[in-house]
Design an enzyme around this catalytic site. Structure first.
Site, PDB file in Angstrom:
ATOM      1  N   GLY A 462      23.967  39.090 -19.530  1.00  0.00           N
ATOM      2  CA  GLY A 462      25.124  38.203 -19.521  1.00  0.00           C
ATOM      3  C   GLY A 462      25.004  37.235 -18.362  1.00  0.00           C
ATOM      4  O   GLY A 462      25.945  36.512 -18.031  1.00  0.00           O
ATOM      5  N   PRO A 602      22.618  25.532 -12.119  1.00  0.00           N
ATOM      6  CA  PRO A 602      23.693  25.712 -11.143  1.00  0.00           C
ATOM      7  C   PRO A 602      24.943  26.372 -11.732  1.00  0.00           C
ATOM      8  O   PRO A 602      25.706  27.001 -11.001  1.00  0.00           O
ATOM      9  CB  PRO A 602      24.022  24.284 -10.704  1.00  0.00           C
ATOM     10  CG  PRO A 602      22.871  23.455 -11.115  1.00  0.00           C
ATOM     11  CD  PRO A 602      22.214  24.140 -12.279  1.00  0.00           C
ATOM     12  N   LYS A 603      25.131  26.235 -13.040  1.00  0.00           N
ATOM     13  CA  LYS A 603      26.336  26.796 -13.641  1.00  0.00           C
ATOM     14  C   LYS A 603      26.222  28.313 -13.775  1.00  0.00           C
ATOM     15  O   LYS A 603      27.099  29.051 -13.336  1.00  0.00           O
ATOM     16  CB  LYS A 603      26.565  26.157 -15.011  1.00  0.00           C
ATOM     17  CG  LYS A 603      27.910  26.430 -15.613  1.00  0.00           C
ATOM     18  CD  LYS A 603      28.088  25.564 -16.849  1.00  0.00           C
ATOM     19  CE  LYS A 603      29.501  25.655 -17.391  1.00  0.00           C
ATOM     20  NZ  LYS A 603      29.672  24.736 -18.534  1.00  0.00           N
ATOM     21  N   GLU A 675      21.826  39.610  -6.951  1.00  0.00           N
ATOM     22  CA  GLU A 675      22.444  40.599  -6.063  1.00  0.00           C
ATOM     23  C   GLU A 675      22.910  40.039  -4.736  1.00  0.00           C
ATOM     24  O   GLU A 675      23.846  40.554  -4.137  1.00  0.00           O
ATOM     25  CB  GLU A 675      21.474  41.759  -5.872  1.00  0.00           C
ATOM     26  CG  GLU A 675      21.151  42.320  -7.247  1.00  0.00           C
ATOM     27  CD  GLU A 675      20.237  43.505  -7.271  1.00  0.00           C
ATOM     28  OE1 GLU A 675      20.722  44.607  -7.016  1.00  0.00           O
ATOM     29  OE2 GLU A 675      19.043  43.318  -7.562  1.00  0.00           O
TER      30      GLU A 675
END
Ligand SMILES: Cc1cc2nc3c(=O)[nH]c(=O)nc-3n(C[C@H](O)[C@H](O)[C@H](O)COP(=O)(O)OP(=O)(O)OC[C@H]3O[C@@H](n4cnc5c(N)ncnc54)[C@H](O)[C@@H]3O)c2cc1C
Lengths: 708, 335
Positions: A462, A602-603, A675
């Site tokens: 996702g 970037p999104k 992370e």
């Protein structure tokens, strides 16, 4: 249509977005498998001992029941096959509360669950180690060599000599990953081979572990995992439920669907462990660190250990002549802990970055200035040069964007109505690696239109894997994104690294780029021509009048990458408002500044970062899994008790990426972002709470009772 | 979930009769609590009688009888509709705030007023059938009393049970002296003041309320009052929404000048029922509405608290919350 502009680095929306919001993207249990029966696991209600008897007479007679499988009639499985957490029904021994002890298979889920409640189990109980307070003193050196004591210089004498020091203990509780999609599998046998529809962060890893456990060859197991409803580490390694779905299907000779319930998740698929971390820091009066130590005590399972590396950030963040990183672990009758987003780094940075803030306060130094003063020129743990390091930029650009200059140095100076306002900062890091990955590119031409299919056994949690690989391939082949199809999440595809340890984007995107590069080279040599301006693969397909062409690459990190220490870095800025009467805390604003090399999209990258921030805020303020120290069961078994942040808990989030070109880390210059977004977040919030109230909370989560 | 029969009731009396004939039958309203408990095997009804289509959902002005001038909420009205009804928003903003402080938008859209009153405790030992719980299975012991009890009671608990009652709506109803109207299988009606509706656990923690099996909650009446100007519902919780109260306070004041004429204070998250803070109320009557007097009132109430091993903080938090809620009420109830 060929593309005219590069799409890599542009914020296109997720390729799979429409399929997801319209329900067309199949998750594990959604695959249309015919004639499937339903299975449910049942679990031990003691933490240690042996099963005396399982009486399943009533269950077997219940409507719709097809089978009850326990250690008495389960097939022999390989318990060392790589599935975590044991619980494979191979013996009557119980090592933790909630260990799977059997499977009920029935025509419907409801029938299976009903029947599971008619089962009566008796145990011979043993004394269990379930109270960390009682057993922590028995912790010993972990078996894992990577958790051996790491010592430089002499921390103890530096501490003794220092006037400015901090020696404190920080606690982080057990947390659960709780992805929205619980762990689930549909198992369908075809002769001696089995297909498992089950979401996996490492497709080939799941295949290998399931095969070894079921005593099969890897090619007899196919993992199908096109979409993953979150994993956060809990679907990195796989767990008993995967093999037990196959066992059940074999037993009744029909496909079987087996999903864990939310309540079962707490003792089925690992957790983040409770860490007790002692930090000692010493500094000269002008703020130069002279000693740093980070000593972690934690717990593992009875048979196996897992110790998250809480000292990892501490090893490399600051320049100090004396340092000590240690781990101690004690076996407990709890399910084995496992990788959990930002393993060790998120929890370890809470301790270290809180301590840094505490020492800066004692030194009367701005905590940013203190950090900048101790910036290491090379990796202090191994002396290697940085492939690139952005801590200074992250802190400075972040300070500007956040308005750090408005922060009051002393607590309780910023008051708004019934609230104390506080600002907090932290810095963090996460290693950047590229892992071996293969990829196939297939080109097809119909008339003037060239399309490409890219295939690899990658995973998309996702997070945007489909999207960034489409962008990468489109640019490398000279196509528009509409003409690129990415196929991932199937072990029949070329083997790939996993979406774990933040290696996904670097491993997959470089492999795809290498494959596209290779196919272009092959088309060039096939043409036998010399070009002044190198044509794209797409142009070559047309000029050479080819209708189909494909190639495969086995890609790995450049050898020179080993010469550098490569990491993503970040800085976090939090503004909190603390209710003076009730102690309720709200994060008004949060800013994460990240240096992660080249940002492919970037999104989707921003979503990764702010998603990590939200979990970090949860870690700081709300999330905690609580064990009853008498029985060893979790009393926080649903989202009503295990508090992930709700919308109202999250104020304004901002993410800034440093414009960074890392020439050493890998061909594309991509570092991980999966992370680093959670690293340091809890500390920034805790530091802001201190700045607001003067109260230093060293035990997460910071619930209202702790700040009263 | 265990097998059960499902019927859709056509009228209130037959719904009650279906229950009267079977001690293991339950009304099904929004299902947001009952179905969860069935999935966890805590509730084991053999028959569900769906009452969703009985009507009984309107909010009305009361034009006669002892509560004339007040309003009546249908027992089967949705929580969302009760919270947002203009009569409620205008005359009982305390109730609006309390309902909206509970659960989530989606749940409130399903949840009914009657079901909300009847929702069961969130004690984790009640919820896990392998754990001892006198409320779920009498005589098995209480898991929470010597266990994890941070969320549990500080008032009115017994050796048998330390659970708290989770509703927010009911805390406001307690402050507003609501009256619960119920009807049984023979069509007999009775009304139960909210203070007598829920019970303390005592020796019978399995009984949450004084409702008899088969009695249907038909409406909730709110007497007229002058609290609308000065009331506030404060909910302190571990996250900003979608969490049960650590402590909540429904506070309402009627003042003349700066003198308190009437005060109502009820607390949630502290007992097995909405806890009416009568001592605190008493301490306020005839006093000036000052912070010092609010503190004295809070102290008067909280002095009786008996915390358990993990929830001593609720005493201090309760103290502060009463003071803050009173201040907010005095300031017109704006958050
Ligand atoms: C995740 C979650 C969070 C929540 N958070 C909160 C919160 O913060 N604050 C809060 O107050 N609540 C909270 N709730 C609870 C929610 O308010 C209740 O579940 C809801 O009000 C129950 O109403 P219902 O109509 O769905 O009841 P049902 O589940 O249908 O019924 C509940 C019980 O009431 C009985 N019953 C229903 N109607 C009648 C009637 N008319 N007469 C007699 N008996 C009846 C049923 O037989 C059943 O025993 C939360 C719920 C969930 C799931």
């Amino acid at each position: 249509m060929d593309a005219t502009n590069k799409v890599t680095g542009t914020p296109i929306s997720r390729i799979d977005g429409i399929a997801k919001v319209t329900g067309k993207a199949p998750y594990s249990m959604d695959h249309p498998v015919k004639n499937a029966a339903h299975a449910i696991l049942f679990k031990s209600t003691v933490a240690a001992g042996t099963i005396r008897e399982i009486d399943s007479t009533a269950a077997e007679k219940a409507p719709g029941v097809l089978a009850v499988i326990t250690h008495k009639n389960a097939p022999k499985l390989n318990t060392k096959g790589g599935l975590r957490g044991g619980a494979l029904l191979q013996s009557p021994d119980i090592e933790f509360y909630g260990q799977h002890i059997g499977i009920v298979v029935a025509e419907t889920f409801e029938q299976a669950r009903y029947a599971s409640r008619l089962i009566n189990v008796t145990y011979d109980k043993k004394e269990a180690k379930i109270d960390f307070e009682k057993v922590a003193s028995q912790a010993r050196l972990p078996k894992d060599k990577e958790r051996a004591d790491a010592k430089r210089g002499d921390v103890q004498s530096a501490l003794t000599q220092a006037t400015y020091k901090v020696e404190e203990v920080y606690e982080t509780p057990i947390e659960h990953h709780h992805p929205l999609e619980p762990h689930a599998a549909i198992a369908e046998w075809n002769g001696d081979s089995v297909t498992l529809y089950s979401s996996a962060q490492i497709v080939n890893g799941a295949q290998g572990a399931a095969a070894a456990t079921l005593n099969l060859k890897p090619e007899q197991v196919r993992i199908v995992s096109p979409y993953i409803g979150g994993g956060f580490g809990s679907k990195g390694g796989q767990w008993a439920n995967l093999a037990l779905a196959a066992v059940a299907a074999k037993h009744i000779n029909r496909p079987v669907k087996l999903a864990l319930t939310r309540q079962q998740m707490v003792n089925s698929v690992g957790m983040r462990q409770h860490n007790r971390q002692k930090i000692s820091l010493a500094a000269t009066s002008d703020g130069k660190l002279t000693a740093l130590s980070h000593e972690t005590v934690t717990h593992g399972a009875i048979e196996n250990e897992f110790v998250e590396p809480c000292g990892d950030c501490s090893k490399i963040m600051y320049d100090t002549p004396n340092s000590l990183i240690t781990y101690r672990v004690v076996p407990m009758n709890l399910i084995i802990p496992t990788y959990t987003r930002g393993p060790g780094k998120s929890t370890g940075s809470f301790a270290m970055e809180s301590a840094i803030d505490e020492l800066a306060y004692k030194l009367k130094m701005d905590p940013i200035a203190f950090r900048l003063k101790n910036e290491p020129a090379r990796d202090p743990s191994n002396g290697k040069p940085w492939s690139s390091r952005t801590t200074v930029q992250c802190l400075s650009e972040g300070a500007k964007a956040f308005g750090w200059d408005k922060r009051k140095a002393e607590p309780r100076q910023n008051e708004q109505g019934n609230y104390w306002i506080g600002y907090g900062v932290s810095a963090g890091t996460y290693p950047a690696h590229q892992r071996p990955t293969s990829a196939v590119v297939k080109l097809k031409r119909t008339g003037d239109t060239v399309t490409a299919t890219v295939e690899l056994a990658a995973a998309d949690l996702g997070t945007g894997t489909y999207t960034i690989l489409t962008q990468t391939a489109a640019d490398a082949l000279g196509l528009s994104v509409q003409n690129v199809t990415v196929k991932i999440g199937d072990s029949n595809l070329p083997p790939a690294a996993g979406s774990v340890g933040s290696v996904g984007a670097a491993s997959y995107a470089n492999a795809v780029n290498d494959a596209c590069e290779k196919i272009t080279q092959e088309l060039l040599s096939k043409s036998g021509k010399q070009f002044f301006v190198r044509p794209t693969a797409s142009q070559l397909m047309r000029s050479e009048k080819l209708t189909e062409f494909q190639t495969r690459v086995d890609s790995k990190a450049p050898e020179s990458a080993e010469e550098y220490s490569a990491h993503s870095f970040n800085a976090n800025f939090a503004e909190v408002a603390v209710n003076k009467s009730t102690g309720m805390i709200r994060v008004n604003r949060f800013l994460a500044v990240t240096g992660a090399g080249k940002i492919l999209n970037p999104k989707t990258a921003r979503s990764q970062i702010i998603g990590g921030n939200v979990w970090g805020i949860g870690m700081a303020l709300t999330e905690e899994s609580v064990v009853d120290p008498r029985w060893g069961n979790f009393v926080t078994r649903s989202f009503a008790d295990y508090h992930v942040p709700a919308n109202l808990d999250i104020g304004h989030l901002d993410a800034i990426f440093i414009n960074e070109t890392d020439e050493h880390v890998n061909t594309l210059g991509v570092k991980g972002i999966g992370e680093v977004g959670i690293v340091g977040v809890a500390a920034a919030v805790a530091n802001a709470v201190f700045n607001a109230t003067g109260k230093r909370v060293r035990e997460l989560p910071i619930t209202p009772d702790k700040v009263l | 979930m265990r097998p059960f029969t499902y019927t859709r009731a056509k009228d209130a009396t037959s719904a009650s009769q279906s229950l009267a004939n079977n001690p293991n039958a339950r009304f099904l309203a929004g299902g947001t609590n009952l179905l969860d408990l069935m999935k966890e095997d805590v509730e084991r009804p053999t028959s569900l009688v769906d009452i969703a289509e009985l009507g009984l959902s309107d909010v009305k002005s009361i034009t006669s009888g002892s509560n004339k001038g007040g309003i009546s909420l249908g027992g089967l009205g949705k929580n969302t509709d009760a919270a947002n009804h203009p009569l409620v928003r205008q005359h009982y903003p305390l109730l609006t705030q309390a309902i909206l402080a509970g659960a989530s938008g989606q749940i409130r859209n399903m949840a009914t007023n009657g079901g909300n009153l009847m929702q069961r405790t969130r004690c984790p030992y009640f919820y896990e059938v392998a754990m001892p719980c006198n409320k779920r299975t009498p005589e098995t012991g209480c898991g929470a009393k010597e266990g994890i009890n941070r969320m549990h009671a500080i008032f009115g608990w017994s050796e048998q049970c330390v659970a708290v009652y989770p509703s927010d709506m009911a805390v406001a109803l307690a402050a507003l002296d609501a009256v619960i109207h119920v009807r049984n299988a023979s069509g007999q009606e009775r009304s139960i003041p909210i203070a007598d509706f829920h019970r303390l656990p005592g020796n019978q923690p399995d009984r949450d309320t004084n409702l008899m099996h088969g009695e249907l909650i038909t409406s909730i009446e709110l007497p007229q009052n002058r609290f609308a100007e000065k009331s506030y519902y404060l909910k302190v919780r571990d996250r900003a929404s979608y969490a049960f109260a650590l402590v909540s306070v429904a506070a309402a004041l009627e003042t003349e000048g700066n003198i308190i004429k009437k005060a109502r204070i009820a607390m949630g998250g502290v007992a097995h029922k909405p806890w009416r803070a009568l001592k605190a109320e008493q301490a306020l009557i005839g006093k000036e509405a000052t912070e010092a007097n609010f503190r004295a009132a809070a102290n008067a109430e909280m002095a009786d608290a008996k915390p358990l091993s993990h929830n001593a903080f609720k005493v201090e938090l309760g103290n502060r919350s009463i003071v803050l809620a009173l201040q907010m009420a005095l300031n017109g109830g704006k958050a």
